[in-house]
Design a protein around this motif. Structure first.
Motif, PDB file in Angstrom:
ATOM      1  N   VAL A   1      64.187  76.297  92.018  1.00  0.00           N
ATOM      2  CA  VAL A   1      64.076  77.257  93.174  1.00  0.00           C
ATOM      3  C   VAL A   1      65.266  78.305  93.205  1.00  0.00           C
ATOM      4  O   VAL A   1      66.239  77.707  92.787  1.00  0.00           O
ATOM      5  N   ASP A   2      65.146  79.573  93.678  1.00  0.00           N
ATOM      6  CA  ASP A   2      66.073  80.416  94.247  1.00  0.00           C
ATOM      7  C   ASP A   2      66.350  80.133  95.628  1.00  0.00           C
ATOM      8  O   ASP A   2      65.480  80.628  96.254  1.00  0.00           O
TER       9      ASP A   2
ATOM     10  N   PHE B   1      65.811  89.971  87.132  1.00  0.00           N
ATOM     11  CA  PHE B   1      66.152  88.799  87.723  1.00  0.00           C
ATOM     12  C   PHE B   1      66.713  89.067  89.170  1.00  0.00           C
ATOM     13  O   PHE B   1      67.008  88.226  89.951  1.00  0.00           O
ATOM     14  N   ASP B   2      66.664  90.559  89.588  1.00  0.00           N
ATOM     15  CA  ASP B   2      66.994  90.778  90.891  1.00  0.00           C
ATOM     16  C   ASP B   2      68.398  90.769  91.370  1.00  0.00           C
ATOM     17  O   ASP B   2      69.255  91.696  91.883  1.00  0.00           O
ATOM     18  N   SER B   3      69.139  89.540  91.132  1.00  0.00           N
ATOM     19  CA  SER B   3      70.304  89.357  91.357  1.00  0.00           C
ATOM     20  C   SER B   3      71.139  88.298  90.365  1.00  0.00           C
ATOM     21  O   SER B   3      70.449  87.637  89.677  1.00  0.00           O
TER      22      SER B   3
ATOM     23  N   VAL C   1      69.820  80.983  88.475  1.00  0.00           N
ATOM     24  CA  VAL C   1      68.412  80.060  88.688  1.00  0.00           C
ATOM     25  C   VAL C   1      67.812  80.051  87.364  1.00  0.00           C
ATOM     26  O   VAL C   1      67.409  78.623  86.784  1.00  0.00           O
ATOM     27  N   ALA C   2      67.649  81.126  86.587  1.00  0.00           N
ATOM     28  CA  ALA C   2      66.753  81.208  85.522  1.00  0.00           C
ATOM     29  C   ALA C   2      67.647  80.553  84.179  1.00  0.00           C
ATOM     30  O   ALA C   2      67.154  79.858  83.438  1.00  0.00           O
TER      31      ALA C   2
ATOM     32  N   ALA D   1      75.731  80.313  97.347  1.00  0.00           N
ATOM     33  CA  ALA D   1      74.434  80.490  97.428  1.00  0.00           C
ATOM     34  C   ALA D   1      73.760  79.617  98.236  1.00  0.00           C
ATOM     35  O   ALA D   1      72.545  80.103  98.782  1.00  0.00           O
TER      36      ALA D   1
ATOM     37  N   GLU E   1      72.431  85.400  91.503  1.00  0.00           N
ATOM     38  CA  GLU E   1      71.864  84.132  91.860  1.00  0.00           C
ATOM     39  C   GLU E   1      70.465  84.034  91.225  1.00  0.00           C
ATOM     40  O   GLU E   1      70.116  83.048  90.671  1.00  0.00           O
ATOM     41  N   GLY E   2      69.516  85.101  90.910  1.00  0.00           N
ATOM     42  CA  GLY E   2      68.397  85.104  90.154  1.00  0.00           C
ATOM     43  C   GLY E   2      68.715  84.700  88.966  1.00  0.00           C
ATOM     44  O   GLY E   2      68.058  84.100  88.185  1.00  0.00           O
TER      45      GLY E   2
ATOM     46  N   SER F   1      68.073  82.177  97.539  1.00  0.00           N
ATOM     47  CA  SER F   1      67.846  83.383  98.152  1.00  0.00           C
ATOM     48  C   SER F   1      66.353  83.512  98.691  1.00  0.00           C
ATOM     49  O   SER F   1      66.305  84.385  99.942  1.00  0.00           O
ATOM     50  N   ALA F   2      65.548  83.038  97.936  1.00  0.00           N
ATOM     51  CA  ALA F   2      64.129  83.233  98.415  1.00  0.00           C
ATOM     52  C   ALA F   2      63.639  82.075  99.244  1.00  0.00           C
ATOM     53  O   ALA F   2      62.808  82.382 100.194  1.00  0.00           O
TER      54      ALA F   2
END
Length: 205
Positions: free
Chosen positions: A83-84, A68-70, A76-77, A145, A72-73, A86-87
């Motif tokens: 949508v994330d 999930f990277d972070s 979101v999941a 976020a 926030e990721g 951060s992206a």
């Protein structure tokens, strides 16, 4: 479809469990998401940590980052958001400053026009309206976020940023939950043209 915020489970990782993939598990990602929902529900977004989510799932924190990277990721999941931030936000904010209001409005209205993207988001909002834990979690996530990032990138005072968010949130609620007409059936571009100037005034600083 609604997005539920499950009650906090009392279960914790058993002593002696090694970090990494849970033995015998074929769905480590799913177990991390289930653990994340419990942690976010219990601690809120701000106080939840990757390490705490990993501990709850019985895995190494590096595995959470891998999937999930972070934080926030993970959120979101776990909440099945479309949508994330951060992206997406860097792409929206990278264009001309005088058009940022229009870009934000068009993005939100285009995204929510898709039922598959809209329903998880609206489900989370509905849950937050009746669940004290959920409203704190949602508030912290959007404040950190979304609103915080936009305010910092554009150097906009928090009150202006929150007023802009409130107007756009109201449009989405009126269009998809209250379903007022003609707002509910209006073309996306018609609403973009109507709302964008007001959004730009909020964000102009």
């Amino acid at each position: 479809m609604t997005t539920e915020v499950p009650e906090v489970s009392g279960g914790r990782r058993r002593p002696g469990r090694r970090p990494g993939r849970r033995p015998g598990s074929a769905d480590t990602r799913g177990e991390i998401l289930a653990a994340a929902r419990r942690v976010f529900a219990e601690k809120g977004f701000d106080k939840a940590t990757i390490r705490g989510i990993a501990r709850e799932a019985g895995v190494d924190p590096a595995l959470v980052h891998h999937y999930f990277d972070s934080k926030e990721g993970v959120f979101v999941a776990a909440m099945r958001l479309p949508v994330d931030p951060s992206a997406v936000l860097p792409l929206i904010l990278s264009g001309p400053r005088e058009e940022v209001g229009e870009r934000i409005v068009r993005f939100i209205l285009t995204m929510t026009a898709d039922p598959a993207a809209r329903e998880p988001l609206l489900g989370l909002v509905r849950t937050a309206m009746v669940n004290e834990q959920a409203v704190g979690m949602v508030r912290e996530f959007f404040a950190t976020a979304v609103l915080g990032r936009v305010a910092e990138a554009l150097d906009v005072p928090p009150l202006r940023m929150e007023a802009a968010f409130a107007q756009l949130f109201g449009v989405v609620m009126t269009r998809y939950i209250l379903r007022f007409e003609p707002m509910a059936s209006a073309d996306v571009e018609e609403i973009v043209a109507l709302v964008s100037p007001a959004m730009q005034r909020y964000l102009a600083g």
